[in-house]
Design a protein around this motif. Structure first.
Motif, PDB file in Angstrom:
ATOM      1  N   GLY A  34     -20.029  39.421 -13.413  1.00  0.00           N
ATOM      2  CA  GLY A  34     -19.625  38.438 -14.412  1.00  0.00           C
ATOM      3  C   GLY A  34     -19.770  37.002 -13.976  1.00  0.00           C
ATOM      4  O   GLY A  34     -19.572  36.091 -14.793  1.00  0.00           O
ATOM      5  N   ARG A  35     -20.118  36.753 -12.726  1.00  0.00           N
ATOM      6  CA  ARG A  35     -20.317  35.387 -12.245  1.00  0.00           C
ATOM      7  C   ARG A  35     -21.796  35.039 -12.384  1.00  0.00           C
ATOM      8  O   ARG A  35     -22.658  35.742 -11.844  1.00  0.00           O
ATOM      9  N   ARG A  36     -22.100  33.974 -13.106  1.00  0.00           N
ATOM     10  CA  ARG A  36     -23.469  33.672 -13.490  1.00  0.00           C
ATOM     11  C   ARG A  36     -24.066  32.499 -12.719  1.00  0.00           C
ATOM     12  O   ARG A  36     -23.377  31.524 -12.407  1.00  0.00           O
ATOM     13  N   THR A  37     -25.374  32.606 -12.474  1.00  0.00           N
ATOM     14  CA  THR A  37     -26.162  31.513 -11.905  1.00  0.00           C
ATOM     15  C   THR A  37     -27.451  31.428 -12.708  1.00  0.00           C
ATOM     16  O   THR A  37     -28.156  32.430 -12.859  1.00  0.00           O
ATOM     17  N   VAL A  38     -27.761  30.248 -13.241  1.00  0.00           N
ATOM     18  CA  VAL A  38     -28.927  30.065 -14.099  1.00  0.00           C
ATOM     19  C   VAL A  38     -29.716  28.854 -13.625  1.00  0.00           C
ATOM     20  O   VAL A  38     -29.136  27.791 -13.350  1.00  0.00           O
ATOM     21  N   VAL A  39     -31.036  29.004 -13.532  1.00  0.00           N
ATOM     22  CA  VAL A  39     -31.913  27.878 -13.205  1.00  0.00           C
ATOM     23  C   VAL A  39     -33.020  27.819 -14.245  1.00  0.00           C
ATOM     24  O   VAL A  39     -33.377  28.829 -14.862  1.00  0.00           O
ATOM     25  N   LEU A 242     -27.434  37.387 -20.887  1.00  0.00           N
ATOM     26  CA  LEU A 242     -26.543  37.682 -19.763  1.00  0.00           C
ATOM     27  C   LEU A 242     -25.306  38.431 -20.251  1.00  0.00           C
ATOM     28  O   LEU A 242     -24.854  39.384 -19.604  1.00  0.00           O
ATOM     29  N   SER A 243     -24.767  38.026 -21.391  1.00  0.00           N
ATOM     30  CA  SER A 243     -23.623  38.751 -21.966  1.00  0.00           C
ATOM     31  C   SER A 243     -24.006  40.178 -22.314  1.00  0.00           C
ATOM     32  O   SER A 243     -23.219  41.121 -22.131  1.00  0.00           O
ATOM     33  N   TYR A 244     -25.207  40.353 -22.825  1.00  0.00           N
ATOM     34  CA  TYR A 244     -25.725  41.679 -23.181  1.00  0.00           C
ATOM     35  C   TYR A 244     -25.815  42.563 -21.938  1.00  0.00           C
ATOM     36  O   TYR A 244     -25.403  43.734 -21.957  1.00  0.00           O
ATOM     37  N   LEU A 245     -26.324  42.013 -20.846  1.00  0.00           N
ATOM     38  CA  LEU A 245     -26.388  42.771 -19.598  1.00  0.00           C
ATOM     39  C   LEU A 245     -25.001  43.108 -19.079  1.00  0.00           C
ATOM     40  O   LEU A 245     -24.748  44.225 -18.594  1.00  0.00           O
ATOM     41  N   HIS A 248     -23.620  46.133 -20.605  1.00  0.00           N
ATOM     42  CA  HIS A 248     -24.173  47.367 -20.048  1.00  0.00           C
ATOM     43  C   HIS A 248     -23.614  47.666 -18.659  1.00  0.00           C
ATOM     44  O   HIS A 248     -23.438  48.825 -18.290  1.00  0.00           O
ATOM     45  N   LEU A 249     -23.349  46.618 -17.896  1.00  0.00           N
ATOM     46  CA  LEU A 249     -22.807  46.810 -16.554  1.00  0.00           C
ATOM     47  C   LEU A 249     -21.355  47.263 -16.585  1.00  0.00           C
ATOM     48  O   LEU A 249     -20.922  48.041 -15.727  1.00  0.00           O
ATOM     49  N   PHE A 250     -20.611  46.803 -17.574  1.00  0.00           N
ATOM     50  CA  PHE A 250     -19.181  47.109 -17.661  1.00  0.00           C
ATOM     51  C   PHE A 250     -18.824  47.554 -19.091  1.00  0.00           C
ATOM     52  O   PHE A 250     -18.130  46.842 -19.819  1.00  0.00           O
ATOM     53  N   PRO A 251     -19.319  48.716 -19.510  1.00  0.00           N
ATOM     54  CA  PRO A 251     -19.127  49.157 -20.898  1.00  0.00           C
ATOM     55  C   PRO A 251     -17.666  49.255 -21.314  1.00  0.00           C
ATOM     56  O   PRO A 251     -17.345  49.015 -22.491  1.00  0.00           O
ATOM     57  N   ASP A 252     -16.789  49.625 -20.385  1.00  0.00           N
ATOM     58  CA  ASP A 252     -15.385  49.827 -20.746  1.00  0.00           C
ATOM     59  C   ASP A 252     -14.694  48.538 -21.138  1.00  0.00           C
ATOM     60  O   ASP A 252     -13.572  48.567 -21.660  1.00  0.00           O
ATOM     61  N   ARG A 253     -15.331  47.412 -20.937  1.00  0.00           N
ATOM     62  CA  ARG A 253     -14.754  46.123 -21.341  1.00  0.00           C
ATOM     63  C   ARG A 253     -15.185  45.721 -22.747  1.00  0.00           C
ATOM     64  O   ARG A 253     -14.883  44.617 -23.199  1.00  0.00           O
ATOM     65  N   PRO A 255     -16.164  46.965 -27.089  1.00  0.00           N
ATOM     66  CA  PRO A 255     -15.871  47.941 -28.148  1.00  0.00           C
ATOM     67  C   PRO A 255     -16.934  49.027 -28.278  1.00  0.00           C
ATOM     68  O   PRO A 255     -16.747  49.965 -29.055  1.00  0.00           O
ATOM     69  N   LEU A 256     -18.058  48.895 -27.559  1.00  0.00           N
ATOM     70  CA  LEU A 256     -19.169  49.850 -27.687  1.00  0.00           C
ATOM     71  C   LEU A 256     -19.302  50.716 -26.440  1.00  0.00           C
ATOM     72  O   LEU A 256     -20.415  51.127 -26.069  1.00  0.00           O
ATOM     73  N   ASP A 257     -18.192  51.029 -25.814  1.00  0.00           N
ATOM     74  CA  ASP A 257     -18.187  51.750 -24.542  1.00  0.00           C
ATOM     75  C   ASP A 257     -19.062  52.998 -24.586  1.00  0.00           C
ATOM     76  O   ASP A 257     -19.977  53.186 -23.781  1.00  0.00           O
ATOM     77  N   ARG A 258     -18.829  53.883 -25.545  1.00  0.00           N
ATOM     78  CA  ARG A 258     -19.544  55.168 -25.578  1.00  0.00           C
ATOM     79  C   ARG A 258     -21.036  54.978 -25.848  1.00  0.00           C
ATOM     80  O   ARG A 258     -21.879  55.638 -25.225  1.00  0.00           O
ATOM     81  N   ALA A 259     -21.374  54.095 -26.752  1.00  0.00           N
ATOM     82  CA  ALA A 259     -22.785  53.869 -27.065  1.00  0.00           C
ATOM     83  C   ALA A 259     -23.514  53.249 -25.878  1.00  0.00           C
ATOM     84  O   ALA A 259     -24.653  53.622 -25.565  1.00  0.00           O
TER      85      ALA A 259
END
Length: 360
Positions: A34-39, A242-245, A248-253, A255-259
């Protein structure tokens, strides 16, 4: 090394990676737990709006959004992955028996036996590679062409990448759920995941990145995908990607956990010695500590890469306003993700290993 030093070191690595790429506009972003770095960078003058605030055309990366929507509809019981396509498009005058055997899962996994694009688009694509034949190809024409197309092999027998197949998922899901594809995607995927910068078409003037031909200087008009919305129409900001990724990295966080979990399950292998693994929508490769998943996409003048490594909580976004191998964006982003995964695995092994006894 403290967190600030770690962030600085990663930013330096991303900036160095940008020097290996060649495009008018480039954005490279990493999320780690969840910690982001963008260039950002590129060979062109910086646009009025920051490069990382623009929307970029995702091309085939749009398919991951479509199949996530499909998985959510399946989880919700609106449809089933193994429903025949004809069950949701029942009035098509199909010419071939194999067409009736195609399921929604076959379309999602490129195993339906359909060509990459409809045959009546092939000649134009070869003669005029920057002319957009999709724009004039509406849904009615798409369905009519499907009804007349003979699948190359029995559904499920072979993997063959197909924009044609993914495009058919759009009208099938719309029929099953009673709403058009754009509405379904917004209500069931984009809004629940908070992806406020994602669209299926151009935004207001100045908010969209401008693509270029392979030469890197000739602008290319934005891609109108016509009836191929579900195969390649998504545009998104790097922040939303990045939010989309992270979803996928933390589905349980989310509303679309199962999908989100459903689309990461390995389903099939292909290629030499069956080394290439695929989930419902992602390519999966072995990596230190666990597999990495990724997908790429390109339009007539832009390209994009998304990849993530669940074991280390790491994801990478890369977008560029130039299409072609000479951009070197895809390989650079993939190698960086693999390297970060390996470093995370090494740290985990070190942390879990024995410690020397203290001298007394």
């Amino acid at each position: 090394m403290n967190t600030a030093d770690t962030d600085t070191a990663l930013a330096d690595r991303l900036t160095e990676a940008l020097t290996l790429m060649d495009a008018p506009d480039l954005v490279l972003g990493v999320t780690r737990h969840g910690r982001r770095t963008v260039v950002t960078g590129g060979s062109a003058l910086a646009p009025p709006m920051p490069r990382d605030a623009l929307r970029y055309e995702l091309g085939s990366l749009s398919k991951t959004f479509t199949v996530l929507l499909l998985a959510d509809l399946a989880v919700s019981g609106v449809l089933a992955l193994d429903d025949p396509l004809t069950g949701h498009l029942p009035d098509l005058p199909l010419r071939y028996a194999r067409s009736r055997q195609i399921t929604l899962r076959h379309l999602a996994t490129h195993t339906a036996g359909l060509p990459r694009i409809p045959t009546d688009l092939v000649a134009g694509a070869l003669l005029h590679p920057y002319a957009n034949g999709y724009a004039r190809y509406d849904t009615a024409r798409l369905l009519d062409t499907f009804a007349r197309t003979r699948p190359r092999h029995p559904p499920g027998a072979h993997w063959h990448y197909s924009n044609f197949g993914l495009a058919l998922l759009g009208p099938a899901m719309a029929q099953a759920a009673g709403a058009d594809y754009a509405t379904l995607l917004a209500e069931r995927v984009l809004e629940p995941l908070g992806l406020t910068g994602v669209t299926l078409g151009p935004g207001t003037t100045g908010t969209d990145a401008v693509g270029h031909r392979t030469n890197g200087s000739t602008p290319v008009a934005g891609a109108d995908m016509g009836g191929f919305l579900s195969a390649g129409a998504v545009r998104a900001t790097p922040g939303d990607l990045l939010s989309y990724l992270e979803a996928h990295l933390f589905p349980d966080r989310t509303p679309l956990d199962r999908a989100l979990r459903e689309v990461q399950v390995p389903l099939l292998r292909r290629g030499w010695r069956h080394r290439n693994t695929h989930t419902l929508t992602w390519y999966q490769h072995p990596a230190p500590g666990g597999p990495l998943l990724f997908h790429v996409g390109a339009t007539f003048g832009q390209q994009a890469f998304l990849g993530y490594h669940p074991a280390s909580g790491t994801g990478i976004v890369a977008v560029a306003t130039r299409r072609g191998r000479t951009c070197h964006m895809i390989g650079t982003a993939y190698d960086l993700l693999y390297t970060l995964a390996g470093e995370a695995a090494d740290r985990a092994a070190y942390d879990a290993g024995p410690r020397p006894a203290e001298s007394g």
